[in-house]
Write a protein that holds these residues in place. Structure first.
Motif, mmCIF file in Angstrom:
data_model
loop_
_atom_site.group_PDB
_atom_site.id
_atom_site.type_symbol
_atom_site.label_atom_id
_atom_site.label_comp_id
_atom_site.label_asym_id
_atom_site.label_seq_id
_atom_site.Cartn_x
_atom_site.Cartn_y
_atom_site.Cartn_z
ATOM 1 N N VAL A 1 0.866 -1.181 0.000
ATOM 2 C CA VAL A 1 0.000 0.000 0.000
ATOM 3 C C VAL A 1 0.903 1.233 0.000
ATOM 4 C CG1 VAL A 1 -0.306 -0.133 2.547
ATOM 5 C CG2 VAL A 1 -1.846 1.282 1.175
ATOM 6 N N ASP A 2 0.694 2.107 -0.984
ATOM 7 C CA ASP A 2 1.463 3.350 -1.073
ATOM 8 C C ASP A 2 0.684 4.409 -0.303
ATOM 9 O OD1 ASP A 2 3.079 5.439 -1.676
ATOM 10 O OD2 ASP A 2 2.850 5.333 -3.859
ATOM 11 N N VAL A 3 1.184 4.777 0.866
ATOM 12 C CA VAL A 3 0.472 5.702 1.753
ATOM 13 C C VAL A 3 0.835 7.141 1.359
ATOM 14 C CG1 VAL A 3 0.154 6.365 4.170
ATOM 15 C CG2 VAL A 3 0.500 3.949 3.562
ATOM 16 N N GLY A 4 -0.168 7.924 0.971
ATOM 17 C CA GLY A 4 0.092 9.266 0.417
ATOM 18 C C GLY A 4 0.701 9.127 -0.960
ATOM 19 N N GLY A 5 0.127 8.225 -1.745
ATOM 20 C CA GLY A 5 0.716 7.862 -3.047
ATOM 21 C C GLY A 5 0.343 8.789 -4.192
ATOM 22 N N GLY A 6 -0.388 9.874 -3.908
ATOM 23 C CA GLY A 6 -0.724 10.831 -4.973
ATOM 24 C C GLY A 6 -1.586 10.184 -6.047
ATOM 25 N N ASN A 7 -1.241 10.401 -7.308
ATOM 26 C CA ASN A 7 -2.104 9.901 -8.400
ATOM 27 C C ASN A 7 -1.832 8.442 -8.781
ATOM 28 O OD1 ASN A 7 0.173 9.974 -9.971
ATOM 29 N ND2 ASN A 7 -0.477 11.689 -11.248
ATOM 30 N N GLY A 8 -0.986 7.753 -8.003
ATOM 31 C CA GLY A 8 -0.800 6.308 -8.216
ATOM 32 C C GLY A 8 0.344 5.953 -9.151
ATOM 33 N N THR A 9 1.188 6.918 -9.492
ATOM 34 C CA THR A 9 2.288 6.657 -10.431
ATOM 35 C C THR A 9 3.232 5.577 -9.897
ATOM 36 O OG1 THR A 9 2.163 8.899 -11.262
ATOM 37 C CG2 THR A 9 4.234 7.748 -11.649
ATOM 38 N N PRO B 1 4.253 -7.846 -11.639
ATOM 39 C CA PRO B 1 2.795 -8.032 -11.787
ATOM 40 C C PRO B 1 2.177 -8.957 -10.731
ATOM 41 C CG PRO B 1 4.002 -8.695 -13.790
ATOM 42 C CD PRO B 1 5.027 -8.318 -12.776
ATOM 43 N N TRP B 2 3.008 -9.695 -9.974
ATOM 44 C CA TRP B 2 2.485 -10.593 -8.940
ATOM 45 C C TRP B 2 2.148 -9.832 -7.652
ATOM 46 C CZ3 TRP B 2 7.333 -10.437 -10.974
ATOM 47 C CH2 TRP B 2 8.354 -9.966 -10.146
ATOM 48 N N ILE B 3 2.536 -8.566 -7.577
ATOM 49 C CA ILE B 3 2.266 -7.789 -6.353
ATOM 50 C C ILE B 3 0.939 -7.023 -6.504
ATOM 51 C CG2 ILE B 3 3.070 -5.921 -4.837
ATOM 52 C CD1 ILE B 3 5.919 -6.654 -5.446
ATOM 53 N N THR B 4 0.062 -7.181 -5.518
ATOM 54 C CA THR B 4 -1.168 -6.395 -5.482
ATOM 55 C C THR B 4 -0.807 -4.998 -4.989
ATOM 56 O OG1 THR B 4 -2.439 -8.354 -4.963
ATOM 57 C CG2 THR B 4 -3.482 -6.241 -4.440
ATOM 58 N N CYS B 5 -1.169 -3.991 -5.770
ATOM 59 C CA CYS B 5 -0.743 -2.622 -5.435
ATOM 60 C C CYS B 5 -1.943 -1.740 -5.099
ATOM 61 C CB CYS B 5 0.030 -2.019 -6.609
ATOM 62 S SG CYS B 5 1.582 -2.867 -6.936
ATOM 63 N N ILE B 6 -1.875 -1.105 -3.936
ATOM 64 C CA ILE B 6 -2.961 -0.212 -3.500
ATOM 65 C C ILE B 6 -2.401 1.205 -3.398
ATOM 66 C CG2 ILE B 6 -4.668 0.258 -1.669
ATOM 67 C CD1 ILE B 6 -4.036 -2.718 -0.728
ATOM 68 N N ASN B 7 -3.091 2.137 -4.020
ATOM 69 C CA ASN B 7 -2.704 3.544 -3.891
ATOM 70 C C ASN B 7 -3.668 4.218 -2.919
ATOM 71 O OD1 ASN B 7 -1.203 5.939 -4.656
ATOM 72 N ND2 ASN B 7 -3.125 6.617 -5.582
ATOM 73 N N PHE B 8 -3.113 4.756 -1.828
ATOM 74 C CA PHE B 8 -3.934 5.327 -0.764
ATOM 75 C C PHE B 8 -3.623 6.819 -0.612
ATOM 76 C CE2 PHE B 8 -4.346 6.334 3.815
ATOM 77 C CZ PHE B 8 -5.666 5.983 4.033
ATOM 78 N N ASP B 9 -4.660 7.641 -0.647
ATOM 79 C CA ASP B 9 -4.434 9.086 -0.461
ATOM 80 C C ASP B 9 -5.745 9.709 0.013
ATOM 81 O OD1 ASP B 9 -3.578 11.976 -0.975
ATOM 82 O OD2 ASP B 9 -1.846 10.933 -1.806
ATOM 83 N N THR B 10 -5.760 11.019 0.159
ATOM 84 C CA THR B 10 -6.962 11.713 0.632
ATOM 85 C C THR B 10 -8.071 11.607 -0.436
ATOM 86 O OG1 THR B 10 -5.920 13.686 -0.226
ATOM 87 C CG2 THR B 10 -5.785 13.381 2.125
ATOM 88 N N PRO B 11 -9.347 11.712 -0.036
ATOM 89 C CA PRO B 11 -10.445 11.499 -0.990
ATOM 90 C C PRO B 11 -10.363 12.365 -2.249
ATOM 91 C CG PRO B 11 -11.282 11.501 1.236
ATOM 92 C CD PRO B 11 -9.832 11.851 1.352
ATOM 93 N N SER C 1 -6.376 1.583 -16.169
ATOM 94 C CA SER C 1 -5.957 0.189 -16.377
ATOM 95 C C SER C 1 -6.550 -0.790 -15.362
ATOM 96 C CB SER C 1 -4.439 0.106 -16.288
ATOM 97 O OG SER C 1 -4.051 0.391 -14.966
ATOM 98 N N HIS C 2 -7.022 -0.288 -14.219
ATOM 99 C CA HIS C 2 -7.516 -1.125 -13.121
ATOM 100 C C HIS C 2 -6.444 -2.069 -12.601
ATOM 101 C CE1 HIS C 2 -11.545 0.373 -13.610
ATOM 102 N NE2 HIS C 2 -11.436 0.145 -14.910
ATOM 103 N N ALA C 3 -5.175 -1.820 -12.972
ATOM 104 C CA ALA C 3 -4.096 -2.692 -12.499
ATOM 105 C C ALA C 3 -3.833 -2.461 -11.021
ATOM 106 C CB ALA C 3 -2.830 -2.431 -13.304
ATOM 107 N N ILE C 4 -4.152 -1.258 -10.552
ATOM 108 C CA ILE C 4 -3.951 -0.967 -9.127
ATOM 109 C C ILE C 4 -5.278 -0.532 -8.517
ATOM 110 C CG2 ILE C 4 -1.542 -0.258 -9.551
ATOM 111 C CD1 ILE C 4 -2.453 2.655 -9.042
ATOM 112 N N GLN C 5 -5.363 -0.695 -7.196
ATOM 113 C CA GLN C 5 -6.586 -0.237 -6.510
ATOM 114 C C GLN C 5 -6.326 1.144 -5.925
ATOM 115 O OE1 GLN C 5 -7.649 -3.047 -3.385
ATOM 116 N NE2 GLN C 5 -6.808 -4.701 -4.655
#
Ligand SMILES: C[S@@+](CC[C@H](N)C(=O)[O-])C[C@H]1O[C@@H](n2cnc3c(N)ncnc32)[C@H](O)[C@@H]1O
Length: 328
Positions: A168-176, A186-196, A206-210
């Motif tokens: 989980v990228d905490v404060g990950g901005g736009n998910g770059t 590609p085997w890693i599940t990637c979550i981008n977490f930031d303010t609403p 791409s829906h590759a990341i959440q």
């Protein structure tokens, strides 16, 4: 910075060809610029090794013809391309980010006020929440820096993600960062977490990341590893300890980790070639955040142990940022 901003706004870096040098008159025609003024801009930039001037053989020896070509520095100013740092320069030279520098002394005096708050009446994150255009400027600036850091990190510190199946990228901005990590692993599940408001504006083609919205001071989504890049330097010690604690709660006690990508300021007497940049960034933190700062290794150790981690490692990579991995 103003001249560099002018060059980016005029689109000079994207107009100079990567292979064939361009003459002043060609540049003026393409960009619809005044030759006298553009010549002076180019003379300054070439003097600073941002573009180089090449003499073109001409029949008139008394009136030599010059053309301009790219240098590694001018390539960073192109709007397109993996190396582009144009968005970061446009952010830092924006009126919103320049205003706090006018009252840096307000921050320094005893019981003073944050420079950004003095200029805009609120902190940078509340300001971004209410100004979508500025928020986009911040996200794009962070993304161009993230592209470079993630590439170097994956080349030089791949072990950070060994055995990790979710991040989980905490404060990950736009998910770059997570988009690039997912592409490479590609085997890693990637979550981008930031303010609403940041998550609502993030591209999700791409829906590759959440993408998950929330507040890192309260809770972050569970994953094998939490990633914090250029987040902790925005905050004071107590806030950092709180963020690190919520990250620690999100990862498994056994084999979990928090991966921190941040500058480590060298102690007195040590000459690092990037120390100057680190200290400059510390001034940026003073102007643009309330009590954020760049930290020495001792200061990082303090935060990590206060947040309850048992141990950590540090690896320097070819970047202003080092990779610190904290284990519960
Ligand atoms: C300096 S940017 C770093 C972005 C990204 N990690 C990078 O390096 O490209 C800090 C990020 O923290 C986010 N942020 C600020 N307060 C937050 C909060 N309470 N919860 C989650 N994210 C927050 C901001 O929206 C911003 O995207």
């Amino acid at each position: 910075m103003a001249v560099i901003k002018c060059a980016i706004q005029l689109n000079i870096p994207d107009t100079v060809d990567l292979k064939t040098p361009i003459t002043l008159s060609q540049l003026c025609t393409t960009l619809k610029c005044d030759p006298c003024f553009l010549y002076r801009i180019m003379r300054f930039l070439t003097h600073r090794n941002i573009f180089k001037q090449i003499r073109i053989p001409s029949s008139e020896e008394s009136d030599p013809l010059y053309a301009y070509a790219h240098t590694p520095l001018s390539r960073l100013l192109m709007k397109q391309g993996e190396q582009s740092m144009a968005a970061l320069l446009l952010l830092e030279s924006s009126p919103v980010m320049l205003a706090p520098w006018q009252n840096l002394s307000e921050r320094v005096v005893a019981e003073g006020r944050a420079s950004f708050e003095k200029a805009h009446g609120k902190d940078v994150w509340s300001y971004a929440e209410e100004n979508a255009e500025h928020s986009q400027l911040i996200n794009e600036a962070m993304a161009c820096d993230a592209r470079r850091t993630v590439r170097v990190m994956l080349e030089e510190c791949k072990e950070a993600f060994e055995g990790v199946t979710s991040v989980v990228d905490v404060g990950g901005g736009n998910g770059t960062a997570m988009t690039l990590l997912r592409k490479a692993c590609p085997w890693i599940t990637c979550i981008n977490f930031d303010t609403p408001h940041v998550i609502a504006a993030a591209p999700n083609s791409s829906h590759a990341i959440q993408h998950v919205p929330g507040d890192m001071f309260l809770a972050v989504p569970k994953a094998d590893a939490a990633f914090l890049m250029w987040v902790l330097h925005d905050w004071g010690d107590e806030e950092c300890i709180q963020i690190l604690k919520t990250c620690k709660e999100a990862i498994p006690h056994k084999n979990g980790r928090v991966i921190i990508a941040e500058a480590v300021i060298e102690e007195e007497g040590f000459k690092d070639k990037l120390k100057d940049v680190g200290l400059m960034l510390d001034m940026v933190m003073m102007a643009h955040t309330n009590i954020g700062k760049e930290r020495t290794l001792k200061e990082w150790e303090y935060l990590i142990t206060q947040a309850g981690f048992s141990t950590f490692t540090l690896k320097n990579i070819n970047s202003l940022k080092s990779i610190i991995i904290a284990f519960p």
